[in-house]
Motif scaffolding. Structure first.
Motif, PDB file in Angstrom:
ATOM      1  N   ALA A  28       0.857  -1.196   0.000  1.00  0.00           N
ATOM      2  CA  ALA A  28       0.000   0.000   0.000  1.00  0.00           C
ATOM      3  C   ALA A  28       0.884   1.234   0.000  1.00  0.00           C
ATOM      4  CB  ALA A  28      -0.939  -0.004   1.207  1.00  0.00           C
ATOM      5  N   ILE A  30       0.669   4.842  -0.427  1.00  0.00           N
ATOM      6  CA  ILE A  30      -0.427   5.810  -0.438  1.00  0.00           C
ATOM      7  C   ILE A  30      -0.014   7.126   0.210  1.00  0.00           C
ATOM      8  CG2 ILE A  30      -2.340   4.145  -0.501  1.00  0.00           C
ATOM      9  CD1 ILE A  30      -2.425   4.304   2.567  1.00  0.00           C
ATOM     10  N   LEU A  34      -4.687   9.465   2.769  1.00  0.00           N
ATOM     11  CA  LEU A  34      -5.513   8.279   2.527  1.00  0.00           C
ATOM     12  C   LEU A  34      -5.280   7.184   3.564  1.00  0.00           C
ATOM     13  CD1 LEU A  34      -5.669   7.536  -1.310  1.00  0.00           C
ATOM     14  CD2 LEU A  34      -7.497   8.281   0.225  1.00  0.00           C
ATOM     15  N   TYR A  35      -4.281   7.343   4.388  1.00  0.00           N
ATOM     16  CA  TYR A  35      -3.919   6.277   5.312  1.00  0.00           C
ATOM     17  C   TYR A  35      -5.089   5.833   6.201  1.00  0.00           C
ATOM     18  CZ  TYR A  35      -1.403   3.637   8.863  1.00  0.00           C
ATOM     19  OH  TYR A  35      -0.992   2.645   9.721  1.00  0.00           O
ATOM     20  N   VAL A  38      -7.544   3.604   4.070  1.00  0.00           N
ATOM     21  CA  VAL A  38      -7.000   2.308   3.681  1.00  0.00           C
ATOM     22  C   VAL A  38      -6.802   1.417   4.897  1.00  0.00           C
ATOM     23  CG1 VAL A  38      -4.994   1.163   2.645  1.00  0.00           C
ATOM     24  CG2 VAL A  38      -5.947   3.209   1.570  1.00  0.00           C
ATOM     25  N   LEU A 187      -8.717   8.697  -7.425  1.00  0.00           N
ATOM     26  CA  LEU A 187      -7.896   8.699  -6.207  1.00  0.00           C
ATOM     27  C   LEU A 187      -7.808  10.100  -5.606  1.00  0.00           C
ATOM     28  CD1 LEU A 187      -5.023   6.253  -7.215  1.00  0.00           C
ATOM     29  CD2 LEU A 187      -6.494   6.010  -5.211  1.00  0.00           C
ATOM     30  N   PRO A 207      -3.975   0.028  -3.695  1.00  0.00           N
ATOM     31  CA  PRO A 207      -3.318  -0.365  -2.443  1.00  0.00           C
ATOM     32  C   PRO A 207      -4.025  -1.540  -1.783  1.00  0.00           C
ATOM     33  CG  PRO A 207      -4.650   1.590  -2.098  1.00  0.00           C
ATOM     34  CD  PRO A 207      -4.677   1.328  -3.577  1.00  0.00           C
ATOM     35  N   GLY A 295      -0.911   2.992  -6.078  1.00  0.00           N
ATOM     36  CA  GLY A 295      -0.927   2.505  -4.710  1.00  0.00           C
ATOM     37  C   GLY A 295      -0.341   1.133  -4.467  1.00  0.00           C
TER      38      GLY A 295
END
Length: 402
Positions: A28, A30, A34-35, A38, A187, A207, A295
């Protein structure tokens, strides 16, 4: 036991590991914004999709809304021509006209359980966009679909369907104006709307956990192939399974239950475009090298300094410069064999199926059909071709060749 439950928590030679890798591919990669999204998916997706109430709703919709199981059809005249036993897995008969809806139903149920009420998606051929717009209409959720400007022009019927279903179709006007660029825009949208929006990725890319999650939802294809083939022939395993690969969701679904069955030969058809070395191709395994795109680490077409090379394919759904990390691992390990099918070969195969069996395939699926002439399968062998979508959306392109 469902296909999702069978593989829950298992690590096999070709399955994803706990860190989201298939061999050396996956992960992943990213942006920090976005953490949370995800990580939320990573922490919860396996638990949610294995819950009895999720499975009950998912299986009910697959049966009564999508129309599963789809037939495994013995193609008699095609078999006579190639002197082997060819079965077509008829994903073209799914509601919305392709396999994509298997995944969008799974992900919309997941999104609702995560408290998301807005959906964003990307699409190339439009089939994933239609499938996403369909389930958003079904569940009453807001839907935005990003699509490359070129794909909007060449897939006009699907654009009309998305709009009729209530989705907003936003054009991606950067780069090659195709699937890669639509994915970039989707995204970005997700990064800017992280709290209330779920991104339904349409293929086994992106991801972790997306590649694994999409493969699990699509694995119903190979689950059905096994039971249907046993019913017809007395054996669960075919000798060959053939599927087209752009990102690779239909192939992941068709291969899933055969990954650890070495007697089943897995065959992937990539988009050769005008030819591998023409400068207008999407044959990733022939032209690509390891890198990170959207990702995850996979194989992608890129310049010496790491810039993504613009792909080309007559089929919008295969017009992508990479492949999913599962397929990169299958290629790297030698578990799957990859063919590069040119635009002209795919069109020829599409007309062949139409005239021999009365089935008009999507041009994406026609790439898989075109592999038949290279196989030299034996008279007693069994070949399953995943017919991932129907060709209504491609009639304008087919007509140019008449």
């Amino acid at each position: 036991m469902t296909s999702i439950e069978q593989h829950k928590g298992q690590e096999t030679a070709f399955g994803v590991n706990a860190k989201g890798y298939y061999g050396k591919f996956g992960g992943a990669y990213i942006p920090e914004m976005l953490y949370p999204n995800v990580e939320e998916l990573q922490q919860n997706y396996l638990q949610i999709i294995s819950q009895p109430d999720f499975q009950e709703e998912f299986q009910d919709l697959l049966k009564n809304y999508v129309g599963r199981p789809t037939p495994l059809y013995f193609a008699n005249r095609l078999s006579e021509k190639y002197k082997t036993n060819i079965y077509l897995k008829r994903e073209d008969l799914c509601h919305t006209g392709a396999h994509k809806v298997n995944n969008t139903i799974g992900q919309i149920l997941l999104a609702k359980r995560l408290g998301k009420h807005k959906i964003v998606a990307e699409t190339g051929a439009g089939q994933h966009g239609v499938a996403t717009a369909t389930v958003c209409a079904l569940m009453g959720l807001e839907c935005i679909v990003y699509m490359g400007e070129i794909d909007i022009q060449r897939q006009a019927p699907n654009v009309a369907r998305m709009k009729m279903l209530g989705a907003e179709v936003r054009p991606a006007s950067s780069g090659s104006k195709t699937l890669k660029d639509a994915t970039n825009e989707a995204l970005r949208h997700w990064i800017n709307n992280p709290v209330d929006t779920h991104y339904i990725i349409g293929s086994v890319v992106g991801p972790h956990p997306y590649p694994d999650m999409v493969a699990r939802f699509q694995s119903v294809i190979s689950e059905e192939i096994r039971s249907q083939l046993f019913e017809k022939t007395g054996k669960e395993n075919p000798d060959y399974v053939i599927a087209c690969v752009g990102g690779g969701s239909n192939a992941a679904g068709a291969f899933y239950h055969f990954l650890d069955e070495p007697d089943v030969k897995l065959i992937a058809a990539e988009a050769g475009g005008h030819g591998i070395h023409s400068g207008m191709s999407a044959a990733t395994t022939f032209l690509g090298k390891p890198g990170v795109l959207h990702g995850s680490k996979s194989i992608l077409m890129q310049t010496e300094d790491g810039q993504v090379v613009e792909p080309h394919s007559i089929s919008a759904g295969l017009d992508y410069p990479g492949i999913g990390p599962l397929h990169a691992h299958l290629w790297d390990s030698g578990r799957a064999k990859f063919y590069a099918i040119t635009d002209d070969e795919s069109i020829e195969a599409g007309f062949e199926l139409t005239k021999l069996e009365g089935i008009i395939p999507a041009i994406e699926s026609a790439h898989a059909l075109s592999v038949l002439k290279y196989l030299n399968a034996g008279a007693n062998e069994t070949v399953v071709v995943n017919l991932s979508g129907r060709g209504d959306k491609d009639l304008a392109t087919y007509m140019k060749y008449l």
